[in-house]
Design an enzyme around this catalytic site. Structure first.
Site, short mmCIF file in Angstrom:
data_model
loop_
_atom_site.label_atom_id
_atom_site.label_comp_id
_atom_site.label_asym_id
_atom_site.label_seq_id
_atom_site.Cartn_x
_atom_site.Cartn_y
_atom_site.Cartn_z
N GLU A 6 -40.87 65.08 60.35
CA GLU A 6 -40.40 65.91 59.14
C GLU A 6 -38.93 65.39 58.77
OE1 GLU A 6 -41.27 69.94 59.34
OE2 GLU A 6 -43.45 69.55 58.89
N CYS A 21 -54.98 64.58 55.48
CA CYS A 21 -54.51 65.04 53.97
C CYS A 21 -55.14 63.60 53.30
CB CYS A 21 -53.23 65.14 54.00
SG CYS A 21 -52.26 63.65 53.84
N GLU A 73 -51.15 60.95 61.28
CA GLU A 73 -52.32 60.04 61.19
C GLU A 73 -51.34 58.64 60.71
OE1 GLU A 73 -52.24 63.34 60.08
OE2 GLU A 73 -54.25 63.73 59.40
N CYS A 102 -46.78 62.22 58.09
CA CYS A 102 -47.97 62.78 58.90
C CYS A 102 -48.40 62.16 60.18
CB CYS A 102 -49.08 63.05 58.15
SG CYS A 102 -49.44 63.81 56.65
N CYS A 109 -53.18 60.26 53.74
CA CYS A 109 -53.58 59.61 54.99
C CYS A 109 -54.99 59.15 54.90
CB CYS A 109 -53.73 60.63 56.37
SG CYS A 109 -51.84 60.97 56.49
N ASN A 116 -46.45 63.98 63.60
CA ASN A 116 -45.71 63.92 62.07
C ASN A 116 -44.10 64.20 62.57
OD1 ASN A 116 -46.22 66.65 63.30
ND2 ASN A 116 -46.14 67.83 61.50
N1 THU Z 1 -49.45 66.90 58.35
C1 THU Z 1 -49.89 65.95 59.08
O1 THU Z 1 -49.00 65.50 59.94
N2 THU Z 1 -51.25 65.36 59.03
C2 THU Z 1 -51.88 65.86 57.72
O2 THU Z 1 -53.03 65.20 57.68
C3 THU Z 1 -51.56 67.05 57.07
C4 THU Z 1 -49.98 67.70 57.12
C5 THU Z 1 -47.93 67.42 58.66
C6 THU Z 1 -47.12 67.24 57.69
C7 THU Z 1 -46.03 68.15 57.82
O3 THU Z 1 -45.32 67.95 58.55
C8 THU Z 1 -46.92 69.30 58.22
O4 THU Z 1 -48.07 68.93 58.83
C9 THU Z 1 -47.06 70.54 57.21
O5 THU Z 1 -47.70 70.00 56.23
#
Ligand code: THU
Length: 133
Positions: free
Chosen positions: A44, A86, A55, A53, A89, A42
């Site tokens: 940000e 999520c 994925e 994310c 994704c 991920n």
């Molecule tokens: N996140 C992912 O990388 N994958 C997911 O399936 C759920 C959430 C990340 C996004 C964000 O940077 C952090 O987790 C908190 O939501």
């Protein structure tokens, strides 16, 4: 490649995570039908909604390398944390096939193995005019 090996690759990918805002580091490893593994973490952003994310990072990496077919993805958020992909994704992964195996741990740390088909009921698809390329 076993689910555990793929999860280990996801753990490696997780080390590159850039998550200063949530402090929630996620790693993903996507196995293509050709046998290659693509990593994603991920990433940000100060403008929170622009974060991506793990994925989706992994699949965009793979698609950019010319891959189109995948057999499995492993996702990890580290020990003590579940990491089911999520909804956004799931939809992005579904673009390239619902038979994909998805491996992750649940909140109790147990390994979960599901077909994407089971994680995303009634997935939205659009028939591309002139076919997919
Ligand atoms: N996140 C992912 O990388 N994958 C997911 O399936 C759920 C959430 C990340 C996004 C964000 O940077 C952090 O987790 C908190 O939501």
């Amino acid at each position: 490649m076993t689910p555990r090996e793929l999860l280990r690759a996801a753990e490696r990918a997780r080390r590159a995570s850039y998550a200063p805002y949530s402090r929630f580091a996620v790693g993903a490893a996507l196995l293509s039908s050709s046998g290659r593994v693509y990593l994603g973490c991920n990433v940000e952003n100060a403008s929170f909604g622009l974060s991506i994310c793990a994925e989706r990072s992994a699949i965009f990496q793979a698609i950019s390398a010319g891959e189109r077919e995948f057999t499995a993805i492993a996702v990890t958020a580290g020990t003590g944390q579940g990491a089911p992909p999520c909804g956004a994704c799931r939809q992005v992964l579904a673009e390239f096939g619902l038979d994909l195996w998805v491996h992750y741990r649940d909140m109790r740390g147990r390994l979960v193995r599901r077909r994407l088909r089971a994680l995303l009921a009634d997935a939205f698809h659009l028939k591309p005019p002139g076919g997919r390329r």
